[in-house]
Write a protein that holds these residues in place. Structure first.
Motif, PDB file in Angstrom:
ATOM      1  N   SER A  91       0.842  -1.210   0.000  1.00 41.43           N
ATOM      2  CA  SER A  91       0.000   0.000   0.000  1.00 41.43           C
ATOM      3  C   SER A  91       0.873   1.254   0.000  1.00 41.43           C
ATOM      4  O   SER A  91       0.615   2.203  -0.746  1.00 41.43           O
ATOM      5  N   PRO A 106      -0.052   4.504   4.439  1.00 36.99           N
ATOM      6  CA  PRO A 106      -1.406   4.415   5.004  1.00 36.99           C
ATOM      7  C   PRO A 106      -1.537   5.051   6.383  1.00 36.99           C
ATOM      8  O   PRO A 106      -2.553   5.666   6.698  1.00 36.99           O
ATOM      9  N   VAL A 111      -5.366   6.949   6.229  1.00 36.44           N
ATOM     10  CA  VAL A 111      -6.081   5.739   5.827  1.00 36.44           C
ATOM     11  C   VAL A 111      -6.280   4.810   7.020  1.00 36.44           C
ATOM     12  O   VAL A 111      -7.382   4.293   7.259  1.00 36.44           O
ATOM     13  N   THR A 262      -5.196  -2.017   3.007  1.00 33.31           N
ATOM     14  CA  THR A 262      -5.112  -1.353   4.318  1.00 33.31           C
ATOM     15  C   THR A 262      -6.333  -1.657   5.171  1.00 33.31           C
ATOM     16  O   THR A 262      -6.217  -1.902   6.380  1.00 33.31           O
TER      17      THR A 262
END
Length: 347
Positions: A91, A106, A111, A262
């Motif tokens: 990610s 993330p 996120v 995530t």
């Protein structure tokens, strides 16, 4: 015409670089991962030999207590740490490649905190929610966090810069984390949420591992599918369009992959930060700038880092467990400060 020639030469330079470093990472990293996995499974409140670990995995005997411990407790935890470490690292690599932002990850761009916020809501209003339901809420929350951060970046004076995105991520993350805490306290689910706030791998069951495996097949496959396009996108928006890339489509798929990976990671293990920041930088240094190699190498190194971090979290204050998020932060915070200082010079 000259711009087109320069663009092609940049792409060719990346593609022509020897993949020796990447192959070395994949080979040695996978070998090291297998060894560390065995060590992680064997070490715990009760020490178990490697021979017993091998027998429990390949010749399981339900009448042997050590076999039951391995199959029901330690093996799911170890496999989950592999998936989650790989998810967070991939990610981060995708986010850094798409945004050309070395600070993107993330945990820094909201996120992770968005996913935790959605999980707090799920615990408060849907008690007894299934693992699949929790993962779905986590996906939605991850999307909310990302939208808020990038929305602030777009409408800020002077447009998006790496440091502005990082600052927006910290602000949005703090806000969502505060909301999560308030919901947890008001609706008396603080004990359930404390695990997700700290980040940890204790108590993971096979149902969660199977869901992570399904997400891995979909998410990593999509990431590899767009890996060449991310390499071109990392050269710049104009360069990418000049080479005929459908940048909107690539970014859309990339965002879906990030939210999928995530969201799944946070729904199972909570907020584990900085793997998505540190690992892509290490991978690019060792393997070059081609995302066809960066993505699989990041997956291997991310998995290796989280398995080691989880092992350290269990050993540092045995028999009690230290939150694995605290262990990864010890590595990630100094690295983040170094990158922020470098990027801050461009403000």
């Amino acid at each position: 015409m000259r711009h087109s020639t320069d663009t092609s030469s940049k792409e060719n330079k990346i593609n022509d670089r020897s993949p020796f470093g990447a192959i070395l990472i994949l080979t040695l990293g996978t070998f090291a991962l297998v060894l560390v996995l065995g060590l992680s499974i064997s070490i715990g409140a009760a020490s178990i030999t490697f021979t017993t670990v091998w027998e429990a995995v390949f010749s399981f005997n339900p009448n042997v207590t050590d076999h039951q411990i391995i199959q029901e407790v330690r093996l799911p935890r170890a496999l989950a740490s592999v998936f989650i470490g790989a998810f967070l690292a991939v990610s981060g690599a995708i986010m850094q490649g798409m945004t050309r932002n070395p600070l993107a990850s993330p945990s820094i761009l909201g996120v992770t905190d968005g996913a935790a916020f959605a999980i707090a809501i799920a615990f408060a209003f849907f008690s007894g929610i299934s693992s699949l339901g929790l993962m779905s809420w986590s996906f939605a929350g991850a999307g909310l966090g990302a939208m808020l951060v990038f929305g602030i970046g777009v409408f800020s004076k002077g447009g998006i810069t790496p440091v502005k995105l990082a600052l927006a991520g910290v602000a949005v993350g703090a806000m969502l984390s505060s909301f999560s805490s308030a919901i947890a306290i008001h609706f008396r689910v603080a004990q359930d949420m404390s695990f997700w706030f700290a980040g940890g791998l204790a108590g993971i069951e096979w149902v969660s591992v199977r869901l992570l495996g399904l997400v891995a097949v979909i998410g990593i496959s999509l990431a590899l599918l767009i890996s060449r396009s991310i390499t071109i996108l990392s050269l710049g928006e104009e360069v990418s369009k000049g080479l005929g890339q459908k940048t909107v489509l690539v970014k859309t798929i990339g965002i879906i992959v990030v939210l999928l990976l995530t969201g799944a990671a946070v729904s199972v293990a909570g907020s584990i930060g900085f793997i998505g920041l540190v690992i892509p930088h290490i991978t690019r240094f060792l393997a070059g700038a081609d995302y066809r190699w960066i993505i699989p190498c990041s997956a291997v190194l991310g998995a290796l880092l989280l398995v080691l971090a989880d092992l350290g979290a269990r050993m540092v204050n045995a028999p009690y467990e230290t939150p694995v998020g605290a262990v990864t932060a010890l590595i990630g915070v100094p690295f983040f400060l170094y990158l922020a200082r470098q990027e801050g010079r461009g403000l």
